[in-house]
Motif scaffolding. Structure first.
Motif, mmCIF file in Angstrom:
data_model
loop_
_atom_site.group_PDB
_atom_site.id
_atom_site.type_symbol
_atom_site.label_atom_id
_atom_site.label_comp_id
_atom_site.label_asym_id
_atom_site.label_seq_id
_atom_site.Cartn_x
_atom_site.Cartn_y
_atom_site.Cartn_z
ATOM 1 N N THR A 1 0.774 -0.909 0.541
ATOM 2 C CA THR A 1 0.059 -0.231 0.018
ATOM 3 C C THR A 1 0.638 0.993 0.072
ATOM 4 N N THR A 2 0.105 2.223 -0.872
ATOM 5 C CA THR A 2 1.247 4.049 -0.713
ATOM 6 C C THR A 2 0.763 4.857 0.315
ATOM 7 N N ASN A 3 1.291 5.686 0.463
ATOM 8 C CA ASN A 3 0.528 6.921 1.592
ATOM 9 C C ASN A 3 -0.036 8.117 -0.076
ATOM 10 N N TRP A 4 -1.044 7.338 0.045
ATOM 11 C CA TRP A 4 -1.426 8.697 -0.612
ATOM 12 C C TRP A 4 -3.858 8.769 -0.364
ATOM 13 N N PRO A 5 -3.713 9.652 0.229
ATOM 14 C CA PRO A 5 -4.435 9.924 1.215
ATOM 15 C C PRO A 5 -5.317 10.064 -0.019
ATOM 16 N N SER A 6 -6.620 9.161 -0.250
ATOM 17 C CA SER A 6 -7.572 9.723 -1.432
ATOM 18 C C SER A 6 -8.657 8.604 -0.825
ATOM 19 N N PRO A 7 -10.065 9.079 -0.701
ATOM 20 C CA PRO A 7 -10.648 8.458 -0.570
ATOM 21 C C PRO A 7 -11.657 7.100 -1.496
ATOM 22 N N PHE A 8 -11.282 7.117 -2.633
ATOM 23 C CA PHE A 8 -11.176 6.590 -3.812
ATOM 24 C C PHE A 8 -10.855 4.625 -3.471
ATOM 25 N N GLY A 9 -11.122 3.756 -4.262
ATOM 26 C CA GLY A 9 -10.321 2.105 -4.152
ATOM 27 C C GLY A 9 -9.433 2.514 -4.993
ATOM 28 N N VAL A 10 -8.258 1.502 -4.633
ATOM 29 C CA VAL A 10 -7.137 1.433 -5.938
ATOM 30 C C VAL A 10 -7.601 0.517 -7.045
ATOM 31 N N ARG A 11 -8.413 0.590 -8.042
ATOM 32 C CA ARG A 11 -8.760 0.650 -9.407
ATOM 33 C C ARG A 11 -9.278 1.790 -9.308
ATOM 34 N N THR A 12 -10.685 2.483 -8.721
ATOM 35 C CA THR A 12 -10.499 3.685 -9.586
ATOM 36 C C THR A 12 -9.634 4.591 -9.640
ATOM 37 N N ARG A 13 -8.692 5.106 -8.668
ATOM 38 C CA ARG A 13 -7.689 5.827 -8.427
ATOM 39 C C ARG A 13 -6.879 5.141 -9.794
ATOM 40 N N LEU A 14 -6.626 3.985 -10.781
ATOM 41 C CA LEU A 14 -5.798 3.493 -11.224
ATOM 42 C C LEU A 14 -6.287 3.797 -13.008
ATOM 43 N N VAL A 15 -7.981 3.658 -13.004
ATOM 44 C CA VAL A 15 -8.725 4.047 -13.969
ATOM 45 C C VAL A 15 -8.163 5.641 -14.247
ATOM 46 N N ALA A 16 -8.907 6.480 -13.323
ATOM 47 C CA ALA A 16 -8.580 7.726 -12.989
ATOM 48 C C ALA A 16 -7.070 8.578 -13.491
ATOM 49 N N ALA B 1 4.771 13.200 -16.306
ATOM 50 C CA ALA B 1 5.467 11.967 -15.119
ATOM 51 C C ALA B 1 4.251 11.854 -13.682
ATOM 52 N N GLY B 2 3.440 13.454 -13.674
ATOM 53 C CA GLY B 2 2.601 13.915 -12.742
ATOM 54 C C GLY B 2 1.635 11.953 -13.006
ATOM 55 N N PRO B 3 1.311 12.603 -13.906
ATOM 56 C CA PRO B 3 -0.795 10.794 -13.614
ATOM 57 C C PRO B 3 0.127 9.544 -13.723
ATOM 58 N N ALA B 4 1.686 9.592 -14.431
ATOM 59 C CA ALA B 4 2.340 8.477 -14.569
ATOM 60 C C ALA B 4 2.548 8.113 -12.696
ATOM 61 N N GLU B 5 3.074 8.933 -12.908
ATOM 62 C CA GLU B 5 3.645 8.260 -11.315
ATOM 63 C C GLU B 5 2.681 7.631 -10.109
ATOM 64 N N LEU B 6 1.342 8.381 -10.032
ATOM 65 C CA LEU B 6 0.572 8.039 -9.854
ATOM 66 C C LEU B 6 -0.662 6.236 -10.301
ATOM 67 N N VAL B 7 -0.435 6.653 -12.035
ATOM 68 C CA VAL B 7 -0.882 4.793 -12.095
ATOM 69 C C VAL B 7 0.880 4.132 -11.780
ATOM 70 N N GLY B 8 1.700 4.394 -11.352
ATOM 71 C CA GLY B 8 3.000 3.562 -11.074
ATOM 72 C C GLY B 8 2.147 3.085 -9.621
ATOM 73 N N ARG B 9 2.455 3.909 -8.785
ATOM 74 C CA ARG B 9 1.732 3.881 -7.140
ATOM 75 C C ARG B 9 0.912 2.941 -6.942
ATOM 76 N N CYS B 10 -0.419 2.684 -8.082
ATOM 77 C CA CYS B 10 -1.100 1.841 -7.954
ATOM 78 C C CYS B 10 -1.039 0.324 -8.746
ATOM 79 N N PHE B 11 0.094 0.592 -8.902
ATOM 80 C CA PHE B 11 0.559 -1.032 -9.404
ATOM 81 C C PHE B 11 1.675 -1.435 -8.547
ATOM 82 N N THR B 12 2.086 -1.182 -7.624
ATOM 83 C CA THR B 12 1.827 -1.352 -6.507
ATOM 84 C C THR B 12 1.539 -2.240 -5.564
ATOM 85 N N GLU B 13 0.479 -1.658 -5.576
ATOM 86 C CA GLU B 13 -1.063 -2.519 -4.747
ATOM 87 C C GLU B 13 -1.602 -3.857 -5.106
#
Length: 696
Positions: A12-27, A137-149
Motif C-alpha cells: 500500500t502507498t501513502n495516498w490520502p484518497s477516499p477512492f479505491g485503488v482500482r478507481t484511482r488507477l483508472v482515473a 510524469a505526474g499522472p504516470a507517478e500516480l499510475v505507478g503507485r497503484c501498480f504496487t498495490e
C-alpha cells in the motif's frame, strides 16, 4: 480482487484518497492519456512548429510517463509539480505564441521553415518538450503507485481501461467541437479528485497540509482554466478536430473577404468567384487547359475548403460538383459565410472525407478532378511525418484519379509551392501516372504559385507551352510507401537528426536524475521489455499510417485505430489472465509470422478490395502481430520482480520507437516492419530463460 498468475507481494502507498485503488488507477490512466492528447492539440494550435512536429510532444510525454513510473516507488509526496508545470506551460505559450510569416524555405518544406513571430524554434521546442515530460510524469507517478498495490496484470488491465476512457473522452469532445476550456476543466477536476487530500477513516489530514496541497493543485490549474476560457470565448475562434480556426471579415475594393487562419497560419480566403478570377486568373487555368475548350460537367474538388473553388467550378459551367473537404468546421464556416453561398447550390454535393479515401470508395467518373490547395497545417497524430494530405500526392493517388476520369477528362492541381523542384516533382508524378507530359503554368511571385494540368490523353489538354521536363535534381515521385512530398533529399534532414539526438540525450539524463542513479540498474534486467516497447511503437505507427491510406487520414479513422490498438492490447491481457496461453517461443513465432504477413500483403494490395473486405483483412493483418506482441509482454510482465522498473523500461522503449519512426523518411513506412522485426528478435534473444520468467 481479480486473480492472475502474478506472484508479486502487493503493498500500500501513502495516498490520502477516499477512492479505491482500482478507481484511482483508472482515473490516473485516463488523466494521463487525455492530458497527452490535449497537450498535442493545444500546443500545436499555438506553437506553429508543433503543427509539424506533434511527435515531439508525444516523445516528451513518453519520457515523462517512463520517469513518473520509475519515480513512483521512491516518491514521498504526491506529484504536485505536474499541475504547477501544466499551468506554467499554458501561461507561457499564451503569452508568447508562435505564428508564421512568409519567407524562404529549405530542403524540407513546412510552414515553420518560413519566418515566425514569437520565440525561436531552439527556445520554444525544448521548453515544450521538457514541460510535456514533467506534466505527464505526474499522472504516470500516480499510475505507478497503484501498480504496487495490485497484481501485475490486474494493474495493467485497469491501466488500459483508463487509457481507453481517456481517448474516448477526448474523441467525444473533438466530435462535439468543444473548445479547450472543456479540456482544461476535465483535467482540473480529475487532478483535484486524485491529489487533494481527504480524511481517511477517523484520522483527518492536518488542516495546513490540506490547504497547502489544495493550493498547489488548484492554483496553477485555475490559471490554466482562465487562459483557456479567454481563448475559448473569443468570437473569432472555433475548434475543428484538427485546428484552432480563426476568421476575420474584411473587404477589398468593395468586395467582401473572409480570411481563415488555422493554428496561427493564414490558410485560405472565401472570395466571390468573379473577384477571384479577376484578381488571380490562374484559378481558371485548369478549365482553359483541360477538356480542349469544353465545359466540364461533372467535377470533383478535393480540398473544397470554404467553397471558393466550388464557386469557380459552378461559374465555369459545371452541372454537378462533388466537394470533398476533410475539416467539417472549415466547410461549415464556408457554408455559412462564403459570399457566393456555393454549398447551398443544388448542383453541389458536400462530403466530409479524405480525398484519397473518397476516390477509393466511389465508382463515379468525372470530367475534371481538381486538387484545390489541399495543404494541411498538422500531422496525422502518432505518425512521424505523415500530413493529412500526404496520400493525395503520391503516384498511386494520381493513378487513382486517372482511373476516375471520363473520356476526354483531366486532372489538375494548384497551390503556392514555394520551390521549383516541388513543382517539377508534381509534374513528373503526373507524367509517370498518365504517360505524357502535363501542362505547367507558373505564376511569377516569390511563393511560386503553379497550376499543373494533365489530360487523360495528350489530346485532352491544351498547354500554352510544353513543360521542360524533370531535371537531374528533381526528386522522384512520392509513393504510398514513402509519401513525403515536401522532402527534397533522400536523407533525414539535419533538423530532425539534431532534434532526435537531443531528445535521446534528454531521456538518458532525465531517467538518471529521476531514478537517483539507480534507474538503469533497476531496468537492466528488463532490456527485452525495453525492446518490446520500441517494437510496439513501430507496429502502432505502421497500423495508423496503413489505415490512414486505406480509409482516410481523418481524425475519426485515427481515433478508431488508436482505440483499436488499446482494445487489442487489453484483449491480449485478458486472454493471458484467463487462459493458458502457448509458450513464449510460440507467441514469438506468431508475432514474426504476423510481420511476414504484413510484408507480403502491402497496403496497395488491400486498396484493390471492396471496402468491407478491405477492413476485415486489414484488421487481421495489422492486429495479429500487435496481439501476439502484447501476449508476450503480458506473460513476461507478470513475473517481473520490479513492476515499476519493468513497466518504465517498456515505456521508455516506446520513446526510442518514436524516434525510430523517422527512419520511414528513408526506407518508407513498410520498412518499419524490418526495424520492428530486428527489435523483436533482440527481445527474443534477451528474454529470461527460466520457465517462470517466460511463462512456459
Amino acid at each position: 480482487m481479480a486473480v492472475d498468475s502474478s506472484t508479486e507481494q502487493v503493498t500500500t502507498t501513502n495516498w490520502p484518497s477516499p477512492f479505491g485503488v482500482r478507481t484511482r488507477l483508472v482515473a490516473a490512466s485516463a488523466l494521463m492519456l487525455f492530458t497527452e492528447l490535449a497537450l498535442i492539440r493545444w500546443t500545436g494550435s499555438n506553437v506553429v512548429h508543433l503543427s509539424y512536429f506533434s511527435n515531439f510532444v508525444l516523445l516528451g510525454s513518453f519520457l515523462g510517463i517512463g520517469i513518473g513510473i520509475l519515480r513512483s516507488g521512491r516518491a514521498k509526496r504526491l506529484p504536485y509539480y505536474s499541475p504547477v508545470m501544466l499551468g506554467l506551460l499554458v501561461l507561457v505559450i499564451a503569452w508568447k505564441p508562435v505564428t508564421v510569416n512568409r519567407g524562404s524555405s529549405s530542403s524540407v518544406i513546412y510552414f515553420t521553415s518560413l519566418s515566425t513571430t514569437g520565440p525561436p524554434v531552439w527556445v520554444i521546442l525544448p521548453i515544450v518538450f521538457i514541460a510535456a515530460a514533467v506534466v505527464l510524469a505526474g499522472p504516470a507517478e500516480l499510475v505507478g503507485r497503484c501498480f504496487t498495490e495490485l497484481p501485475r496484470l490486474t494493474a495493467y488491465r485497469f491501466d488500459l481501461v483508463g487509457s481507453l476512457i481517456g481517448i474516448i473522452a477526448f474523441t467525444g469532445l473533438s466530435f462535439l467541437g468543444a473548445p479547450p476550456i472543456w479540456w482544461g476543466l476535465i483535467v482540473t477536476v480529475v487532478f483535484a479528485g486524485l491529489m487533494i487530500p481527504r480524511s481517511r477513516g477517523i484520522a483527518p489530514q492536518p488542516l495546513v497540509a490540506a490547504v497547502l496541497s489544495a493550493a498547489l493543485v488548484l492554483a496553477p490549474l485555475l490559471v490554466m482554466v482562465g487562459v483557456l476560457f479567454n481563448e475559448s470565448t473569443k468570437s473569432e475562434n472555433s475548434w475543428s478536430p484538427y485546428y484552432k480556426v480563426q476568421t476575420a471579415k474584411t473587404s477589398f475594393e468593395g468586395v467582401p473577404l473572409l480570411t481563415i487562419t488555422v493554428n496561427g497560419v493564414p490558410h485560405q480566403q472565401a472570395i466571390p468567384a468573379d473577384a477571384r478570377l479577376q484578381w488571380e486568373p490562374q484559378y481558371g487555368l485548369p478549365y482553359a487547359r483541360a477538356n480542349v475548350g469544353k465545359e466540364p460537367k461533372n467535377v470533383l474538388i478535393i480540398g473544397a475548403g470554404s467553397g471558393s473553388d466550388v464557386a469557380i467550378a459552378l461559374k465555369k459551367g459545371a452541372t454537378h460538383v462533388d466537394a470533398v473537404e476533410i475539416d467539417p468546421e472549415i466547410r461549415d464556416i464556408g457554408k455559412a459565410l462564403h459570399p457566393d453561398r456555393p454549398y447551398q447550390d443544388p448542383r453541389v454535393s458536400s462530403h466530409i472525407d479524405d480525398g484519397r479515401a473518397f476516390l477509393s470508395r466511389t465508382d463515379k467518373k468525372y470530367d475534371l478532378i481538381l486538387l484545390a490547395l489541399p495543404d494541411s497545417l498538422t500531422l496525422v497524430n502518432g505518425a512521424s511525418s505523415l500530413r493529412l494530405e500526404s496520400y493525395l500526392f503520391t503516384q498511386q493517388a494520381f493513378e487513382s484519379a486517372r482511373d476516375h476520369l471520363n473520356p476526354g477528362g483531366a486532372f489538375a492541381m494548384y497551390n503556392y509551392y514555394r520551390e521549383t523542384w516541388l513543382i517539377d516533382r508534381l509534374a513528373l508524378t503526373a507524367e509517370k501516372a498518365f504517360g505524357h507530359k502535363p501542362c505547367v503554368d507558373k505564376v511569377g511571385d516569390s511563393l511560386q504559385q503553379a497550376v499543373v494540368t494533365v489530360g487523360l490523353t495528350a489530346n485532352d489538354q491544351n498547354c500554352q507551352g510544353e513543360w521542360a521536363g524533370a531535371s537531374s535534381v528533381t526528386p522522384p515521385p512520392a509513393t504510398d510507401n514513402r509519401p513525403f512530398l515536401y522532402l527534397f533529399t533522400d536523407r533525414i534532414p539535419s533538423l530532425y537528426l539534431v532534434t532526435l539526438g537531443l531528445i535521446l540525450v534528454a531521456g538518458v539524463v532525465g531517467v538518471g536524475i529521476a531514478g537517483g542513479g539507480s534507474s538503469y540498474k533497476r531496468m537492466r534486467p528488463y532490456t527485452d521489455l525495453f525492446l518490446l516497447g520500441a517494437g510496439f511503437m513501430l507496429l502502432e505507427t505502421k497500423s495508423i499510417t496503413g489505415f490512414a491510406l486505406l480509409f482516410g487520414t481523418t481524425w475519426v479513422v485515427n481515433a478508431i485505430v488508436f482505440a483499436g490498438v488499446l482494445v487489442a492490447v487489453l484483449a491480449a491481457v485478458e486472454v493471458t489472465r484467463r487462459f493458458r496461453t502457448p509458450p513464449t517461443k510460440v507467441m514469438f513465432a506468431i508475432l514474426f509470422g504476423g510481420l511476414v504477413l504484413s510484408w507480403i500483403f502491402p497496403d496497395d494490395w488491400l486498396l484493390s478490395m471492396p471496402v468491407g473486405l478491405r477492413a476485415l483483412v486489414a484488421v487481421i493483418i495489422a492486429f495479429t502481430p500487435i496481439f501476439a506482441a502484447n501476449v508476450i509482454f503480458a506473460k513476461r510482465f507478470t513475473d517481473t520482480e520490479d513492476g515499476t522498473a519493468s513497466f518504465g523500461a517498456n515505456l521508455l522503449g516506446a520513446m526510442l520507437g518514436g524516434c525510430l519512426e523517422y527512419a520511414a523518411l528513408i526506407i518508407g513506412f513498410h520498412g518499419l516492419l524490418i526495424i520492428a522485426a530486428v527489435l523483436y528478435l533482440g527481445a527474443f534473444l534477451l528474454r529470461p530463460k527460466s520457465k517462470t520468467a517466460i511463462g512456459t
